[in-house]
Design a protein around this motif. Structure first.
Motif, short mmCIF file in Angstrom:
data_model
loop_
_atom_site.label_atom_id
_atom_site.label_comp_id
_atom_site.label_asym_id
_atom_site.label_seq_id
_atom_site.Cartn_x
_atom_site.Cartn_y
_atom_site.Cartn_z
N SER A 138 3.62 -7.69 7.32
CA SER A 138 4.55 -7.62 6.19
C SER A 138 3.97 -8.33 4.98
O SER A 138 3.05 -9.14 5.10
N GLU A 139 4.49 -8.00 3.81
CA GLU A 139 3.99 -8.63 2.59
C GLU A 139 4.17 -10.15 2.64
O GLU A 139 3.32 -10.90 2.17
N ILE A 140 5.27 -10.56 3.22
CA ILE A 140 5.52 -12.00 3.33
C ILE A 140 4.46 -12.65 4.21
O ILE A 140 3.93 -13.72 3.89
N MET A 141 4.12 -11.98 5.31
CA MET A 141 3.13 -12.54 6.23
C MET A 141 1.76 -12.58 5.58
O MET A 141 1.04 -13.58 5.68
N MET A 142 1.37 -11.50 4.90
CA MET A 142 0.04 -11.46 4.28
C MET A 142 -0.08 -12.45 3.13
O MET A 142 -1.18 -12.89 2.80
N ALA A 143 1.03 -12.80 2.55
CA ALA A 143 1.00 -13.78 1.45
C ALA A 143 1.00 -15.22 1.95
O ALA A 143 0.73 -16.15 1.18
N SER A 144 1.25 -15.40 3.24
CA SER A 144 1.32 -16.76 3.79
C SER A 144 -0.07 -17.37 3.92
O SER A 144 -1.06 -16.67 4.19
N ALA A 145 -0.15 -18.67 3.71
CA ALA A 145 -1.44 -19.37 3.83
C ALA A 145 -2.00 -19.25 5.25
O ALA A 145 -3.22 -19.18 5.43
N TRP A 197 -17.74 -4.54 5.52
CA TRP A 197 -16.37 -4.58 6.06
C TRP A 197 -15.39 -5.10 5.03
O TRP A 197 -14.31 -4.53 4.83
N VAL A 198 -15.78 -6.18 4.34
CA VAL A 198 -14.90 -6.76 3.33
C VAL A 198 -14.63 -5.76 2.21
O VAL A 198 -13.49 -5.63 1.71
N SER A 199 -15.64 -5.03 1.82
CA SER A 199 -15.50 -4.06 0.71
C SER A 199 -14.50 -2.95 1.05
O SER A 199 -13.89 -2.36 0.14
N GLY A 200 -14.33 -2.66 2.33
CA GLY A 200 -13.43 -1.58 2.72
C GLY A 200 -12.00 -2.01 2.96
O GLY A 200 -11.14 -1.16 3.28
N LEU A 201 -11.70 -3.30 2.84
CA LEU A 201 -10.34 -3.79 3.08
C LEU A 201 -9.45 -3.59 1.85
O LEU A 201 -9.95 -3.58 0.71
N PRO A 202 -8.15 -3.47 2.06
CA PRO A 202 -7.25 -3.44 0.90
C PRO A 202 -7.30 -4.78 0.18
O PRO A 202 -7.63 -5.81 0.78
N GLU A 203 -6.99 -4.80 -1.10
CA GLU A 203 -7.19 -6.00 -1.91
C GLU A 203 -6.49 -7.23 -1.36
O GLU A 203 -7.03 -8.33 -1.39
N VAL A 204 -5.28 -7.07 -0.82
CA VAL A 204 -4.53 -8.21 -0.33
C VAL A 204 -5.25 -8.91 0.82
O VAL A 204 -5.12 -10.13 1.00
N LYS A 205 -6.03 -8.15 1.58
CA LYS A 205 -6.84 -8.75 2.66
C LYS A 205 -8.24 -9.08 2.16
O LYS A 205 -8.90 -9.99 2.67
#
Length: 546
Positions: free
Chosen positions: A444-451, A475-483
């Motif tokens: 979830s967005e909340i989880m991905m935003a957590s430290a 691998w890093v280049s292919g991830l969505p920006e939030v990750k």
């Protein structure tokens, strides 16, 4: 013809005296005279009667006189320190201090002699002797304490004398001696009188320490408890400015040996003190005493905690779960049995706390199935989230694939928290599995935003980069920006140490934004450690680029 008698023949006692060996008689007489002269000297000096029987010393550390004392009215300890003249007592102290006894034996012997001397001549004269014989340091300080503790002088005089020398380092334990003496000789009444005197503020710590020693060190539990109860009765009589510290001290003194009696003390103090003036460390005291109660009698303690006891307040939700967990460490069946019997009477937050405590203990033991049982019984959403992280981590340590399979039984935030716990293990145990987990799962967005989650992603990228910079970069280049943002942090932290120039080139290929900024900050952090000026200059130039 005459017959010669061998020189080794014994003396013939039947011969007349004129034919005996006069020389041997003379030698024997002289030896006896010397012994009698020595014993007479001892007698004159000590005022006691002695025989001529010499006694061997027990060891090289035994510095007692080598004579046997006799006499109709003479006590057995005629040669103890208390029976020595003052001059001889001082001499014995000097001899003991300069002897070859072990350090411990020397301290014990010197302290014994100083106690007798202080009781006889007073603290000031005793300290003069100590300072004359003992060099400055811990031994002198300890002996001065013994002098104050053993003196027979009036309490006010001792306090005045110690106060005059409170800035002298040799007297740093003087008040400890006074406090100990007062407690031992006069009990609570004398100690209260002492607290009402004008004591220097800096000696209060010594006062509280003496209370703890007085209550807690006596081997006889009954005596210790009687002392605790006696001192507890003083609380309302203690001067107002000392009351809070005194209460904390007496409770701390009784908590380890008499936790249930101390709990009753808490109850008494609670009812007699305004909440506005209640001690600041009240909760700490409640918790520390409660832990000791659980150790002594967990069933009785938990029942008390579950009662409507005003001293608990909000502590109940912490004390009961912690007590149940500590009890379960000793007897799992007994602790769980108590919970089953009392579950209906427990507030919901306390009941969930107990379940979480049992879950935590089962995870410590590696008993995953039992841990899942308790997890499924927890109702509180926040407790379930926190427990899910720990459960995921524990399950992954035991069986990574099994932990991933178990995640399918969870949904929503609970699954995100659980997989974050799995990820914390996978990034060190199986980097490929961690990479797949980050790539394929979308929290979830909340989880991905957590430290917590962002740190796990960064550490996984760091582990991957340690194995291969090129593979990690792809691998890093292919991830969505939030990750990609936290992953870039992990990648850059490794790449900057290996080849900062090529990392800078790669960063220049990125569009301005959060991902590029994160990489730049990571690179600068590494460069700063060796050349901060260059790092700042480079950061400025990078910031000016589009």
């Amino acid at each position: 013809m005459c017959t010669l008698t061998p020189l080794t023949d014994p003396i013939d006692d039947t011969l007349p005296i004129s034919k005996m060996n006069k020389f041997r008689i003379l030698i024997t007489f002289c030896m006896c005279l010397l012994v009698l002269t020595a014993l007479t000297a001892v007698k004159d000096r000590l005022g006691t009667n002695v025989t001529r029987d010499l006694l061997p010393r027990k060891s090289s550390n035994d510095h007692s006189f080598g004579v046997r004392v006799v006499g109709e009215n003479l006590p057995e300890n005629a040669f103890s320190a208390s029976n020595l003249s003052t001059d001889l007592l001082i001499q014995r102290f000097k001899d003991a201090h300069s002897s070859r006894m072990s350090a411990l034996d020397k301290k014990v012997k010197c302290a014994e002699l100083i106690r007798v001397l202080a009781a006889r001549v007073g603290v000031e004269e005793t300290i003069r002797v100590i300072c004359e014989v003992v060099e400055p340091g811990t031994d002198r300080i300890a002996l001065i304490k013994e002098a104050f503790e053993s003196s027979q002088e009036e309490l006010g005089s001792l306090v005045s004398f110690a106060s005059e020398h409170k800035d002298d380092s040799d007297y740093k334990l003087a008040f400890c001696g006074i406090f100990s003496q007062t407690l031992e000789r006069q009990g609570a009444a004398g100690f209260l009188e002492l607290m009402k005197m004008n004591l220097p503020p800096e000696v209060l710590d010594s006062m509280w320490a003496s209370v703890v020693v007085y209550v807690g060190t006596n081997q006889d539990a009954a005596i210790g408890l009687a002392r605790f109860e006696e001192l507890k009765m003083l609380v309302c009589k203690v001067p107002e400015n000392l009351r809070e510290e005194y209460m904390q001290t007496i409770l701390a003194a009784g908590s380890k040996r008499f936790p249930f009696s101390t709990w009753e003390g808490l109850r008494e103090f609670e009812s007699s003190i305004d909440r506005s003036n209640k001690m600041t460390k009240w909760n700490e005291l409640v918790n520390s005493i409660a832990k000791e109660m659980v150790i002594e009698d967990p069933g009785r303690a938990l029942s008390l905690f579950n009662s409507n006891d005003s001293i608990l307040n909000s502590n109940r939700s912490v004390l009961i779960p912690e007590g149940a967990k500590n009890w379960a460490r000793v007897s799992n069946n007994a602790a769980e049995g108590w919970y089953v019997e009392n579950a209906r009477n427990l507030p919901s937050d306390v009941a969930d706390g107990v379940k979480s405590a049992f879950l935590s203990l089962d995870m410590e033991r590696g008993e995953i199935e039992r841990a899942w049982k308790w997890f499924n019984q927890i109702a509180d959403v926040e407790i379930r989230k926190e427990a899910a992280v720990d459960l995921g981590s524990c399950a992954a340590k035991n069986n990574l694939q099994g932990a991933l399979d178990s995640s399918k039984s969870l949904k929503g935030d609970e699954r995100d928290y659980y997989l974050t716990g799995v990820l914390s293990v996978a990034r060190t145990k199986d980097v490929a599995a961690a990479i797949d987990l980050i790539s394929n799962e979308t929290p979830s967005e909340i989880m991905m935003a957590s430290a917590m989650y962002r740190n796990e992603v960064a550490w996984a990228a760091q582990s991957y980069a340690t194995m291969s910079i090129d593979n990690a970069r792809a691998w890093v280049s292919g991830l969505p920006e939030v990750k990609q943002i936290p992953a870039t942090r992990g990648l850059a932290s490794v790449w900057a140490r290996k080849d900062p120039a090529s990392l800078a080139e790669w960063l220049n290929t990125l569009s301005s934004g959060s991902v590029r900024d994160m990489g730049i900050r990571s690179l600068v952090d590494v460069i700063k450690k060796s050349d901060s000026a260059t790092a700042e200059k480079w950061l400025k130039s990078m910031s000016e680029q589009p």
